[in-house]
Design an enzyme around this catalytic site. Structure first.
Site, PDB file in Angstrom:
ATOM      1  N   CYS A  13     -30.325  21.276 -77.174  1.00 54.14           N
ATOM      2  CA  CYS A  13     -30.170  22.315 -78.169  1.00 54.14           C
ATOM      3  C   CYS A  13     -28.780  22.935 -78.298  1.00 54.14           C
ATOM      4  O   CYS A  13     -28.294  23.571 -77.374  1.00 54.14           O
ATOM      5  CB  CYS A  13     -31.068  23.440 -77.683  1.00 54.14           C
ATOM      6  SG  CYS A  13     -32.304  23.863 -78.784  1.00 54.14           S
ATOM      7  N   CYS A  49     -31.817  32.878 -74.242  1.00 48.50           N
ATOM      8  CA  CYS A  49     -32.386  32.117 -73.121  1.00 48.50           C
ATOM      9  C   CYS A  49     -31.237  31.570 -72.267  1.00 48.50           C
ATOM     10  O   CYS A  49     -30.267  31.038 -72.780  1.00 48.50           O
ATOM     11  CB  CYS A  49     -33.272  30.980 -73.628  1.00 48.50           C
ATOM     12  SG  CYS A  49     -34.686  31.570 -74.568  1.00 48.50           S
ATOM     13  N   CYS A  94     -35.584  16.834 -85.784  1.00 49.88           N
ATOM     14  CA  CYS A  94     -35.571  18.157 -85.162  1.00 49.88           C
ATOM     15  C   CYS A  94     -34.530  18.977 -85.910  1.00 49.88           C
ATOM     16  O   CYS A  94     -33.361  18.603 -85.960  1.00 49.88           O
ATOM     17  CB  CYS A  94     -35.182  17.998 -83.698  1.00 49.88           C
ATOM     18  SG  CYS A  94     -34.845  19.549 -82.857  1.00 49.88           S
ATOM     19  N   CYS A 108     -28.270  31.877 -82.521  1.00 54.69           N
ATOM     20  CA  CYS A 108     -29.558  32.424 -82.092  1.00 54.69           C
ATOM     21  C   CYS A 108     -29.283  33.678 -81.289  1.00 54.69           C
ATOM     22  O   CYS A 108     -28.257  33.780 -80.624  1.00 54.69           O
ATOM     23  CB  CYS A 108     -30.289  31.397 -81.224  1.00 54.69           C
ATOM     24  SG  CYS A 108     -31.929  31.919 -80.668  1.00 54.69           S
ATOM     25  N   GLU A 124     -26.765  21.902 -86.471  1.00 54.18           N
ATOM     26  CA  GLU A 124     -27.048  20.527 -86.059  1.00 54.18           C
ATOM     27  C   GLU A 124     -28.523  20.182 -86.171  1.00 54.18           C
ATOM     28  O   GLU A 124     -29.390  21.053 -86.138  1.00 54.18           O
ATOM     29  CB  GLU A 124     -26.555  20.289 -84.632  1.00 54.18           C
ATOM     30  CG  GLU A 124     -27.250  21.149 -83.600  1.00 54.18           C
ATOM     31  CD  GLU A 124     -26.710  20.877 -82.195  1.00 54.18           C
ATOM     32  OE1 GLU A 124     -25.562  21.244 -81.925  1.00 54.18           O
ATOM     33  OE2 GLU A 124     -27.456  20.305 -81.387  1.00 54.18           O
ATOM     34  N   CYS A 174     -29.834  27.816 -72.494  1.00 54.88           N
ATOM     35  CA  CYS A 174     -29.733  27.229 -73.826  1.00 54.88           C
ATOM     36  C   CYS A 174     -28.349  27.435 -74.443  1.00 54.88           C
ATOM     37  O   CYS A 174     -27.832  28.552 -74.487  1.00 54.88           O
ATOM     38  CB  CYS A 174     -30.808  27.833 -74.725  1.00 54.88           C
ATOM     39  SG  CYS A 174     -30.770  27.191 -76.398  1.00 54.88           S
TER      40      CYS A 174
END
Ligand code: SAH
Length: 350
Positions: A333, A116, A105, A112, A92, A119
Site C-alpha cells: 500500500c 496505521c 486494487c 490517508c 496508485e 502503512c
C-alpha cells in the site's frame, strides 16, 4: 469547480441532459461512452451532435487519469500503475492476475489520515478524497491498458474507503451498474480500518459486496499500538458492528491480519484471535507485513506464519496466507506513490 461528468450516475446524467434541454436518450449515450466504452473525453463521443460535445467539454470536467508509470513484476505479472489526477495529485492502483480472473486494487483517497503504523499510504497524511469518476477511471485505464476484462475489484489501495463514504458507495453502484462495466457486487471488496458508524451505515445500503476489516491484533491494547483509529472505536465496538453487518447483509466478512514479526505473531496471539472470531462465519486473511523503510517492522519467518495459520485452523477458522504479489515492485500500500513523491520533492511533478 466544474461538475465531473464521469461522476454522474445513470439517472443523474439523464436529468442533466433534460436540464440542458437535450433529448432523454443522450444521457444514455453519454453514459455508455464513459462507462462501457471507457472513453477519455466527450470529444470521442461521435454519435453526439458537435454542439453538445462542445457543451460537455466546456461546461463539465471529465476525470481522465494520466498513466505516469507502470511497473510489472517479473515474478507474478502483477502491475502497479501510478496515475496523475487532473489537479496534479498522484495515486496508485494495482492489477493482480489470478486463475479466476483479473483483480484491480484501487485507491479511494490521495493519501490517508488513519495513521496505521506499518502503512506507507498514511505517511504524508490525507491530501483529498477521490471522486467516483476518479475511482472508476483507475479501473477503466487499467482495463484498456491490458486489453483484458477486470472481474474483481478491491478497495485496498491508498485511503480509507469509509472516510470517503458517499463517493465510495456511488462508485460501487456505478461499477456494478448494468449500463457500465457491470462488475458483480459479489466480486467487490471494501476494506476498512474499522470506522464503526460507517460499518453500520454500509450495512443498510443493500449492497452485495464483501466487507473486510483490518484487525491486525486480538486485543484492544495491541491494536491501539498499530492503529490509531482503535483509540476512537475500541475493539469490542468494531467486532459488534461486524456482527451486525453480517446479520443484516448475510455476507460473510473477511478479517485481515497483517503478521508483524515479534509483535502480533505469537501462539498466544493466534489463540486469542481464534477466540475473538469464535462462532463467526468469516474468513481470515493473513498478510505477512511488507516492510517500509520508515518503520522497523519485519514479517514473521515462514514457520511462524505457518504455525499461526495452523492454530487458527485447529479452531475451525477458515484462513489463508495472502500470496505476496509484486514484492519486487514495491507491493505494499502506498509505496509507489510515496517513492514518487520523495523523488519529486512532494510536488508530484517530474
Ligand atoms: N484503509 C483500508 C484499506 C487499506 S489497505 C483499511 O485499513 O483496511 C488494505 C490492507 O493492507 C489493510 O488491511 C492494511 O492494514 C494493510 N496494509 C497496509 N500496509 C501494509 C503493509 N506494509 N504490510 C502489510 N499489510 C499492510
Amino acid at each position: 469547480m466544474e461538475k465531473d461528468i464521469r461522476s454522474l450516475d445513470y439517472s443523474e446524467i439523464q436529468e442533466e441532459m433534460e436540464r440542458l434541454g437535450e433529448k432523454e436518450f443522450r444521457g444514455r449515450q453519454i453514459y455508455q461512452w464513459l462507462h462501457e466504452k471507457m472513453k477519455d473525453t466527450p470529444r470521442e463521443m461521435t454519435n453526439l451532435p458537435e454542439k453538445l460535445r462542445n457543451t460537455l467539454c466546456t461546461q463539465y470536467a471529465c476525470s481522465d487519469l494520466e498513466i505516469v508509470d507502470v511497473l510489472e513484476s517479473k515474478a507474478d505479472g502483477t502491475r502497479k500503475y501510478l496515475f496523475r489526477l487532473g489537479d496534479g495529485n498522484v495515486i496508485e492502483s494495482v492489477l493482480m492476475k489470478y486463475h479466476h480472473g483479473n483483480s484491480v486494487c484501487i485507491s479511494s483517497q490521495a493519501g490517508c489520515r488513519m495513521g496505521c503504523r506499518f502503512c506507507a499510504s498514511t505517511l504524508g497524511g490525507l491530501t483529498r478524497n477521490l471522486l467516483p469518476g476518479e475511482m472508476l477511471d483507475q479501473v477503466y485505464k487499467i482495463s484498456k491498458h491490458t486489453g483484458e476484462r477486470v472481474s474483481n475489484l478491491v478497495l485496498m489501495g491508498t485511503g480509507e474507503p469509509l472516510d470517503n463514504y458517499e463517493n465510495v458507495v456511488k462508485f460501487i453502484r456505478m461499477l456494478s451498474d448494468e449500463h457500465g462495466l457491470h462488475i458483480s457486487q459479489r466480486n467487490i471488496t471494501v476494506s476498512t480500518c474499522g470506522i464503526v458508524p460507517g460499518i453500520y451505515r454500509l450495512a443498510e445500503e443493500g449492497l452485495q459486496i464483501t466487507l473486510a476489516l483490518s484487525l491486525h491484533a486480538s486485543t484492544q491494547e495491541k491494536r491501539r499500538e498499530l492503529m490509531p483509529i482503535a483509540n476512537k472505536y475500541a475493539l469490542p465496538e468494531v467486532m459488534e458492528a461486524c456482527r451486525v453487518y453480517f446479520q443484516k447483509t448475510g455476507r460473510r466478512m473477511t478479517f485481515e491480519y497483517s503478521l508483524v514479526g515479534g509483535v502480533n505473531d505469537s501462539g498466544e496471539d493466534a489463540e486469542r484471535l481464534a477466540k475473538l472470531l469464535e462462532d463467526r462465519n468469516c474468513h481470515v486473511n493473513l498478510i505477512p507485513v511488507n516492510p517500509i523503510s520508515e518503520r522497523d517492522f519485519v514479517p514473521p519467518n515462514r514457520q511462524a506464519a505457518a504455525d499461526f495459520k495452523r492454530k487458527l485452523e485447529k479452531y475451525g477458522i477458515n484462513v489463508t496466507i495472502r500470496r505476496e504479489m509484486g514484492r519486487d515492485i514495491g507491493g505494499a500500500c502506498g509505496q509507489l506513490r510515496k517513492s514518487y513523491l520523495d523523488r519529486t520533492g512532494g510536488k508530484g511533478e517530474d
